[in-house]
Design a protein around this motif. Structure first.
Motif, PDB file in Angstrom:
ATOM      1  N   ASN A  67      10.982   7.370  -0.258  1.00  0.00           N
ATOM      2  CA  ASN A  67      11.206   6.051  -0.882  1.00  0.00           C
ATOM      3  C   ASN A  67      11.290   6.093  -2.393  1.00  0.00           C
ATOM      4  OD1 ASN A  67      11.100   4.089   1.345  1.00  0.00           O
ATOM      5  ND2 ASN A  67       9.093   5.010   1.676  1.00  0.00           N
ATOM      6  N   PHE A  68      11.509   7.266  -2.958  1.00  0.00           N
ATOM      7  CA  PHE A  68      11.370   7.342  -4.419  1.00  0.00           C
ATOM      8  C   PHE A  68      12.367   6.451  -5.146  1.00  0.00           C
ATOM      9  CE2 PHE A  68      14.533  10.628  -3.682  1.00  0.00           C
ATOM     10  CZ  PHE A  68      15.386  10.491  -4.760  1.00  0.00           C
ATOM     11  N   ARG A  69      13.519   6.206  -4.549  1.00  0.00           N
ATOM     12  CA  ARG A  69      14.495   5.329  -5.221  1.00  0.00           C
ATOM     13  C   ARG A  69      13.965   3.906  -5.333  1.00  0.00           C
ATOM     14  NH1 ARG A  69      19.116   8.459  -5.644  1.00  0.00           N
ATOM     15  NH2 ARG A  69      18.973  10.177  -4.145  1.00  0.00           N
ATOM     16  N   GLY A 445      -2.748  -0.736  -7.121  1.00  0.00           N
ATOM     17  CA  GLY A 445      -1.338  -0.942  -7.422  1.00  0.00           C
ATOM     18  C   GLY A 445      -0.964  -2.269  -8.069  1.00  0.00           C
ATOM     19  N   LEU A 446       0.062  -2.223  -8.902  1.00  0.00           N
ATOM     20  CA  LEU A 446       0.718  -3.444  -9.369  1.00  0.00           C
ATOM     21  C   LEU A 446       1.557  -3.992  -8.221  1.00  0.00           C
ATOM     22  CD1 LEU A 446       2.053  -2.172 -12.831  1.00  0.00           C
ATOM     23  CD2 LEU A 446       0.043  -3.613 -12.458  1.00  0.00           C
ATOM     24  N   PHE A 447       1.926  -3.081  -7.296  1.00  0.00           N
ATOM     25  CA  PHE A 447       2.641  -3.468  -6.094  1.00  0.00           C
ATOM     26  C   PHE A 447       1.774  -3.126  -4.892  1.00  0.00           C
ATOM     27  CE2 PHE A 447       5.891  -3.160  -9.274  1.00  0.00           C
ATOM     28  CZ  PHE A 447       6.785  -4.173  -8.958  1.00  0.00           C
ATOM     29  N   GLU A 448       1.735  -4.031  -3.940  1.00  0.00           N
ATOM     30  CA  GLU A 448       0.957  -3.809  -2.730  1.00  0.00           C
ATOM     31  C   GLU A 448       1.789  -3.015  -1.733  1.00  0.00           C
ATOM     32  OE1 GLU A 448      -1.958  -6.491  -1.514  1.00  0.00           O
ATOM     33  OE2 GLU A 448      -1.038  -6.861   0.441  1.00  0.00           O
ATOM     34  N   VAL A 449       1.160  -2.058  -1.080  1.00  0.00           N
ATOM     35  CA  VAL A 449       1.844  -1.299  -0.035  1.00  0.00           C
ATOM     36  C   VAL A 449       1.312  -1.758   1.317  1.00  0.00           C
ATOM     37  CG1 VAL A 449       2.215   0.986   0.965  1.00  0.00           C
ATOM     38  CG2 VAL A 449       2.214   0.700  -1.526  1.00  0.00           C
ATOM     39  N   ASN A 450       2.224  -2.093   2.201  1.00  0.00           N
ATOM     40  CA  ASN A 450       1.836  -2.480   3.556  1.00  0.00           C
ATOM     41  C   ASN A 450       1.794  -1.223   4.423  1.00  0.00           C
ATOM     42  OD1 ASN A 450       1.559  -3.394   6.131  1.00  0.00           O
ATOM     43  ND2 ASN A 450       3.236  -4.885   6.040  1.00  0.00           N
ATOM     44  N   TYR A 451       0.580  -0.706   4.660  1.00  0.00           N
ATOM     45  CA  TYR A 451       0.438   0.533   5.424  1.00  0.00           C
ATOM     46  C   TYR A 451       0.693   0.313   6.906  1.00  0.00           C
ATOM     47  CZ  TYR A 451      -1.513   2.382   1.114  1.00  0.00           C
ATOM     48  OH  TYR A 451      -1.675   2.767  -0.177  1.00  0.00           O
ATOM     49  N   GLY A 452       0.729  -0.947   7.325  1.00  0.00           N
ATOM     50  CA  GLY A 452       1.006  -1.258   8.730  1.00  0.00           C
ATOM     51  C   GLY A 452       2.490  -1.182   9.052  1.00  0.00           C
ATOM     52  N   SER A 453       3.333  -1.234   8.065  1.00  0.00           N
ATOM     53  CA  SER A 453       4.777  -1.193   8.337  1.00  0.00           C
ATOM     54  C   SER A 453       5.295   0.220   8.181  1.00  0.00           C
ATOM     55  CB  SER A 453       5.523  -2.133   7.384  1.00  0.00           C
ATOM     56  OG  SER A 453       5.730  -1.492   6.145  1.00  0.00           O
ATOM     57  N   ALA A 455       8.023   1.144   7.201  1.00  0.00           N
ATOM     58  CA  ALA A 455       8.807   1.248   5.973  1.00  0.00           C
ATOM     59  C   ALA A 455       7.896   1.275   4.745  1.00  0.00           C
ATOM     60  CB  ALA A 455       9.784   0.089   5.875  1.00  0.00           C
ATOM     61  N   ARG A 456       6.586   1.064   4.950  1.00  0.00           N
ATOM     62  CA  ARG A 456       5.658   1.019   3.819  1.00  0.00           C
ATOM     63  C   ARG A 456       6.183   0.054   2.737  1.00  0.00           C
ATOM     64  NH1 ARG A 456       3.402   3.452   7.229  1.00  0.00           N
ATOM     65  NH2 ARG A 456       1.874   5.132   7.030  1.00  0.00           N
ATOM     66  N   THR A 457       6.422  -1.162   3.185  1.00  0.00           N
ATOM     67  CA  THR A 457       6.965  -2.191   2.290  1.00  0.00           C
ATOM     68  C   THR A 457       6.116  -2.342   1.037  1.00  0.00           C
ATOM     69  OG1 THR A 457       7.354  -3.301   4.374  1.00  0.00           O
ATOM     70  CG2 THR A 457       7.921  -4.539   2.373  1.00  0.00           C
ATOM     71  N   ARG A 458       6.754  -2.498  -0.103  1.00  0.00           N
ATOM     72  CA  ARG A 458       6.083  -2.758  -1.377  1.00  0.00           C
ATOM     73  C   ARG A 458       6.319  -4.215  -1.760  1.00  0.00           C
ATOM     74  NH1 ARG A 458       6.379   2.536  -0.196  1.00  0.00           N
ATOM     75  NH2 ARG A 458       6.706   4.073  -1.840  1.00  0.00           N
ATOM     76  N   THR A 459       5.251  -4.904  -2.165  1.00  0.00           N
ATOM     77  CA  THR A 459       5.388  -6.301  -2.587  1.00  0.00           C
ATOM     78  C   THR A 459       4.731  -6.495  -3.944  1.00  0.00           C
ATOM     79  OG1 THR A 459       5.134  -6.871  -0.254  1.00  0.00           O
ATOM     80  CG2 THR A 459       5.125  -8.695  -1.823  1.00  0.00           C
ATOM     81  N   ALA A 460       5.425  -7.231  -4.808  1.00  0.00           N
ATOM     82  CA  ALA A 460       4.933  -7.455  -6.172  1.00  0.00           C
ATOM     83  C   ALA A 460       3.650  -8.271  -6.166  1.00  0.00           C
ATOM     84  CB  ALA A 460       5.990  -8.169  -6.994  1.00  0.00           C
TER      85      ALA A 460
END
Ligand code: GBH
Length: 485
Positions: A67-69, A445-453, A455-460
């Motif tokens: 997911n680095f991009r 984090g400044l962005f939250e990572v959803n470890y349940g998904s 895709a490891r969704t990031r949310t501001a």
């Protein structure tokens, strides 16, 4: 409180840079993908899951390898100048040795660096943020002097491959942490208390020598052409005397020498070598314990010279403050760093707590740390390479906003009122990640990572709006309270 009140405008000096940090093991995941070798943290968390607070491992983590991009997009969204990340040694050299290069590892970091440049973000690259190849640990890791040669081989490969695209290199992140906790406590590789006062000293000794060797390598063979800078990152929690008594004042200074001077003095002081007080205390306690010589290793005069001044800047990680009292003076038969230092460390009940037991909010300690560095080491150029706070999951992270705002104010006082020379600030961390022995239970984090998904969704989070505004304008927002609406 501040609500509704307009504050005086506070801006950082022209050219002052803002960035964010992560570290390979904490975000990448892909622990055994495409030729990556095993690190001591892979081995340790797989072998002893019960030692990790939530029994988790970093096999996937935030999956930044895939997911680095997206991560670079987040850094770009915040208008930051730089992204500090670390290279995983075993992703590039699976066995640790340079005779076997993993091309996919080189490709990964090369694409990351190129993507950053395309977005006008400068890479700040940490060469070692704790994920040692397991095969080198099998030789004793940082306790074996041969590691210096292998570290130089690894660094040479990085300079050769990426050096034309990297302007800032950091050899090591926090030797106090990986030597103290890894070789004298419960972090990987898990030497435990039996290593304290012995293995931690060896680890530091060889880390410092490896730092000097890589610094000289860069100076002599790469810097002219590549024009980058190279330094080391040390963590400095402020250590304040618990009382005004002479004993406690002295104890606090001893603690600063043991926990910071141990690494900083050989590189940044005008005299070089370990701090005199540290040398005499470890020699004294060793003698009392019946050792024929000090457990603290000694540098040769040549090594002292090679280490002195071996850094273009000081990378400083600062999170919190402790109180120091004089210790009882008791000396156990079993050696320990604690008995050598001989102080008692605590925190004040009224200092605000966070989601990490060790981390209390004490902004004035930041200013004091910076002043101590300025006064003791002739005002070196400092880059704040980490500062940050944990808070429970959730997007309205108002405590994080207050923490950053208060620490940035303390930093600006250190710059404007005290004349400390600080060139930039790095928030730890861009996004939630694997917090070592605390697993995923602490989020920075400044962005939250959803470890349940998957895709490891990031949310501001709120704090990303706040920090983005600071980076964009170079100023702390006038309407601070607007971030709480
Ligand atoms: C930084 O270290 C690290 O560089 C970074 O990787 C990490 O994610 C970040 O902190 C946030 O934790 O639990 O009482 O045993 C900061 C210095 C030293 C702070 C070890 C935590 C453990 C204290 N760290 N310490 S305890």
């Amino acid at each position: 409180m501040l609500a509704g009140r307009r504050r005086e405008q506070l801006c950082f000096p022209k050219g002052f840079k803002f960035g964010v940090a992560t570290a390979s093991f904490q975000v990448e995941g892909a622990w055994n993908v495409s030729g990556k070798g095993e690190s001591i943290w892979d081995r340790y968390t797989h072998e002893y899951p019960e030692r990790v607070f939530d029994h988790s491992n970093a096999d996937v983590a935030a999956d930044s390898y895939h997911n680095f991009r997206r991560d670079v997009d987040l850094v770009t969204e915040l208008s930051l100048s730089f992204y500090r990340f670390s290279v995983s040694w075993p992703r590039i050299l699976p066995t640790g040795y340079s005779n076997l290069v993993n091309e996919d590892g080189l490709r990964y970091y090369s694409e990351l660096i190129d993507t950053l440049h395309k977005n006008n973000i400068k890479p700040v690259v940490t060469i070692y943020h704790w994920d040692l190849p397991q095969s080198l640990q099998d030789l004793g890791g940082w306790t074996n002097p041969i590691i210096v040669d292998y570290f130089v081989d690894y660094a040479r490969l990085l300079f050769t491959t990426f050096g034309d695209r990297v302007g800032v290199w950091i050899t090591f992140n926090e030797p106090l942490s990986f030597c103290g906790a890894g070789y004298g406590g419960g972090d990987a590789p898990g030497a435990g208390p039996a290593g304290s006062g012995l293995q931690d000293y060896l680890c530091t000794h060889h880390t410092l020598l490896a730092h000097a060797a890589v610094y000289r390598l860069y100076k002599e063979h790469f810097q002219d052409k590549q024009k980058g800078k190279i330094g080391i990152t040390l963590d400095f929690s402020w250590l304040e005397a618990a009382t005004t008594s002479q004993e406690d004042q002295k104890a606090a200074e001893t603690a600063r020498q043991f926990m910071f001077g141990w690494f900083a003095h050989p590189i940044f002081s005008s005299s070089g070598d370990y701090p005199a007080e540290m040398k005499s205390r470890v020699a004294y306690v060793s003698r009392k314990q019946g050792f024929p010589r000090s457990r603290l290793p000694t540098f040769t005069p040549q090594q002292i010279q090679r280490l002195k001044g071996a850094s273009d800047f000081l990378g400083l990680n600062h999170y919190t403050t402790y109180l120091v009292n004089q210790g009882s003076g008791e000396i156990h038969t079993q050696p320990s760093f604690g008995d050598d230092m001989g102080v008692v460390i605590s925190q004040k009940d009224e200092w605000p707590r966070t989601n990490s037991t060790w981390l209390r909010v004490v902004p004035w300690g930041f200013r004091k740390s910076l002043n101590w560095v300025k006064d003791n080491y002739n005002n070196p150029t400092v880059l704040i390479t980490e500062n940050g706070v944990s808070q429970a999951a959730g997007l309205r992270d108002t405590k994080r906003v207050s923490y950053i705002d208060a620490y940035l104010r303390a930093l600006s006082d250190a710059i404007y009122k005290d004349g400390c020379s600080v060139t930039g600030y790095t928030y730890w961390s861009l996004l939630d990640n694997y917090e070592w022995m605390r697993g995923f239970s602490e989020r920075f984090g400044l962005f939250e990572v959803n470890y349940g998904s998957p895709a490891r969704t990031r949310t501001a989070r709120l704090s990303s709006d706040y920090y983005g505004s600071v980076a964009r304008t170079g100023c702390l927002p006038k309407h601070y309270d607007s971030f709480f609406i």
